[in-house]
Scaffold this active site. Structure first.
Site, PDB file in Angstrom:
ATOM      1  N   GLY A  36       0.711  -1.192   0.004  1.00 30.91           N
ATOM      2  CA  GLY A  36       0.171  -0.092   0.088  1.00 30.91           C
ATOM      3  C   GLY A  36       0.871   1.211  -0.005  1.00 30.91           C
ATOM      4  O   GLY A  36       1.696   1.610  -0.784  1.00 30.91           O
ATOM      5  N   ILE A  37       0.688   2.046   1.054  1.00 29.70           N
ATOM      6  CA  ILE A  37       1.431   3.278   1.258  1.00 29.70           C
ATOM      7  C   ILE A  37       3.060   2.827   1.214  1.00 29.70           C
ATOM      8  O   ILE A  37       3.457   3.714   0.366  1.00 29.70           O
ATOM      9  CB  ILE A  37       1.085   3.948   2.355  1.00 29.70           C
ATOM     10  CG1 ILE A  37      -0.504   4.442   2.237  1.00 29.70           C
ATOM     11  CG2 ILE A  37       2.146   5.420   2.769  1.00 29.70           C
ATOM     12  CD1 ILE A  37      -0.916   5.102   3.474  1.00 29.70           C
ATOM     13  N   ASP A  56       8.129  -6.663   5.504  1.00 31.39           N
ATOM     14  CA  ASP A  56       6.711  -6.775   5.680  1.00 31.39           C
ATOM     15  C   ASP A  56       6.691  -8.358   6.103  1.00 31.39           C
ATOM     16  O   ASP A  56       7.275  -9.127   5.779  1.00 31.39           O
ATOM     17  CB  ASP A  56       6.010  -6.695   4.235  1.00 31.39           C
ATOM     18  CG  ASP A  56       4.486  -6.382   4.453  1.00 31.39           C
ATOM     19  OD1 ASP A  56       4.068  -5.048   4.335  1.00 31.39           O
ATOM     20  OD2 ASP A  56       3.636  -7.388   4.700  1.00 31.39           O
ATOM     21  N   ASP A  77       7.982  -9.943  11.349  1.00 29.89           N
ATOM     22  CA  ASP A  77       6.673  -9.997  12.056  1.00 29.89           C
ATOM     23  C   ASP A  77       7.089  -8.784  13.140  1.00 29.89           C
ATOM     24  O   ASP A  77       7.737  -9.304  13.977  1.00 29.89           O
ATOM     25  CB  ASP A  77       6.070 -11.113  12.558  1.00 29.89           C
ATOM     26  CG  ASP A  77       5.093 -10.953  13.478  1.00 29.89           C
ATOM     27  OD1 ASP A  77       4.646  -9.670  13.922  1.00 29.89           O
ATOM     28  OD2 ASP A  77       4.507 -12.140  13.920  1.00 29.89           O
ATOM     29  N   VAL A  78       6.747  -7.566  12.872  1.00 28.98           N
ATOM     30  CA  VAL A  78       7.258  -6.660  14.316  1.00 28.98           C
ATOM     31  C   VAL A  78       6.802  -6.856  15.503  1.00 28.98           C
ATOM     32  O   VAL A  78       7.065  -6.275  16.544  1.00 28.98           O
ATOM     33  CB  VAL A  78       6.882  -5.190  13.809  1.00 28.98           C
ATOM     34  CG1 VAL A  78       8.184  -4.968  12.481  1.00 28.98           C
ATOM     35  CG2 VAL A  78       5.633  -4.909  13.307  1.00 28.98           C
ATOM     36  N   TYR A 165      -7.364   2.923  18.434  1.00 28.50           N
ATOM     37  CA  TYR A 165      -6.314   3.306  17.513  1.00 28.50           C
ATOM     38  C   TYR A 165      -6.122   4.674  17.546  1.00 28.50           C
ATOM     39  O   TYR A 165      -4.806   5.057  17.604  1.00 28.50           O
ATOM     40  CB  TYR A 165      -7.179   3.333  16.144  1.00 28.50           C
ATOM     41  CG  TYR A 165      -6.293   3.438  14.837  1.00 28.50           C
ATOM     42  CD1 TYR A 165      -5.460   2.801  14.131  1.00 28.50           C
ATOM     43  CD2 TYR A 165      -6.556   4.953  14.399  1.00 28.50           C
ATOM     44  CE1 TYR A 165      -4.810   3.054  13.194  1.00 28.50           C
ATOM     45  CE2 TYR A 165      -5.607   5.436  13.235  1.00 28.50           C
ATOM     46  CZ  TYR A 165      -4.988   4.445  12.648  1.00 28.50           C
ATOM     47  OH  TYR A 165      -3.869   4.848  11.396  1.00 28.50           O
ATOM     48  N   VAL A 198      -6.562   8.085   3.210  1.00 27.44           N
ATOM     49  CA  VAL A 198      -5.779   7.665   1.997  1.00 27.44           C
ATOM     50  C   VAL A 198      -6.437   6.491   1.315  1.00 27.44           C
ATOM     51  O   VAL A 198      -6.925   5.686   1.674  1.00 27.44           O
ATOM     52  CB  VAL A 198      -4.385   7.269   2.456  1.00 27.44           C
ATOM     53  CG1 VAL A 198      -3.424   7.110   1.339  1.00 27.44           C
ATOM     54  CG2 VAL A 198      -3.569   8.128   3.107  1.00 27.44           C
ATOM     55  N   THR A 200      -6.273   3.536  -0.204  1.00 23.65           N
ATOM     56  CA  THR A 200      -5.671   2.268  -0.095  1.00 23.65           C
ATOM     57  C   THR A 200      -6.621   0.919  -0.292  1.00 23.65           C
ATOM     58  O   THR A 200      -7.767   1.275   0.067  1.00 23.65           O
ATOM     59  CB  THR A 200      -4.662   2.022   0.806  1.00 23.65           C
ATOM     60  OG1 THR A 200      -5.326   1.904   2.123  1.00 23.65           O
ATOM     61  CG2 THR A 200      -3.716   3.451   1.146  1.00 23.65           C
TER      62      THR A 200
END
Length: 268
Positions: A36-37, A56, A77-78, A165, A198, A200
């Site tokens: 995406g972005i 990613d 995987d963060v 969020y 945005v 996306t």
């Protein structure tokens, strides 16, 4: 009497110190969240000379971004702190870190489950902290670097269904300020970018609702949604020497959303 121009007095533009102000040649950038972005950001960083590691959780997404930029793919995987530490170590000297990965569960507070709370906070705030810590350590040791974290207009202004969020994005901006203060003496800059709405794949459901799309489009001063590519300039700016004295800041790329006082336009 004729006049002549002494060409030796004219500035050679190739020696102009500002001609390469936004260039990133020779810099190594890690982009986390390459779809995406993020895909557009990778293209922009590479176009300005950076060598980009496209990270990613989805291997296909990482490979696609790397192929488009001539960079390196990285499956990451963060939400796994050990994996983030390994990535920071294996990436080598990193000059630019861009972190876009985030998630959202759009529900009102009374309908939210604690599992959903943990999932949103786990990726948006806990994982972001891990990224700042792991990559910040190397930058501080080397005495240079630019970290760019993605916040949102929801870090400043909210709407029903965005409680968790919004809290994580406000937390991200406070983390940015603290990291900027703690890393600044070592020459490391830390900033945030706050987009508005945005276009996306992740916003497709909202965009397909005409009423919702129009309401969001008319909320900002420009009267439309952003394209992913329109966030690229802000990232290149913050990564480059053009922003050498910018740190601890949030750059709003929101089409004027946070400048507008409501959707009503009163008569003059």
């Amino acid at each position: 009497m004729s006049e002549t121009t002494d060409m030796t007095d004219m500035t050679d533009m190739t020696d102009n110190p500002y001609s390469g102000l936004f260039r990133l040649d020779g810099r190594r950038a890690v982009l986390i969240g390459a779809g995406g972005i993020g895909h557009e950001l990778a293209l922009g960083l590479a176009a300005h000379g950076a060598q980009v590691i496209c990270a990613d959780r989805d291997a296909d997404v990482a490979r696609a971004a790397a192929a488009a930029t001539g960079g390196e793919p990285l499956v990451l995987d963060v939400t796994d702190p050990a994996a983030v530490e390994r990535a920071a170590r294996d990436a080598g000297p990193v000059d630019v870190l861009v972190h876009t990965a985030a998630t959202n569960v759009r529900k009102r507070i009374l309908d939210y489950s604690l599992d959903e709370f943990d999932r949103v906070v786990g990726l948006n705030l806990r994982a972001t902290f891990s990224v700042v810590q792991a990559f910040g350590r190397g930058m501080v040791e080397r005495g240079t670097g630019s970290m760019i974290l993605f916040s949102s207009i929801r870090g400043s202004v909210v709407e029903p269904g965005q409680s968790v969020y919004a809290a994580t994005k406000a937390g991200t901006e406070q983390l940015v300020k603290t990291a900027a203060v703690e890393f600044g003496e070592a020459g490391v800059r830390v900033n945030a970018i706050a987009p508005g709405v945005v276009e996306t794949p992740l916003t497709a459901q909202i965009r397909n609702d005409d009423a919702w799309y129009t309401a969001y489009a008319t909320k900002g001063a420009l009267g439309r949604w952003a394209r992913p590519s329109e966030l690229t300039g802000a990232v290149v700016y913050l990564a480059s020497e053009a922003a050498a004295f910018v740190t601890g800041s949030t750059l709003f790329v929101d089409g004027g959303w946070t400048a507008v006082d409501g959707r009503f336009t009163p008569p003059a």
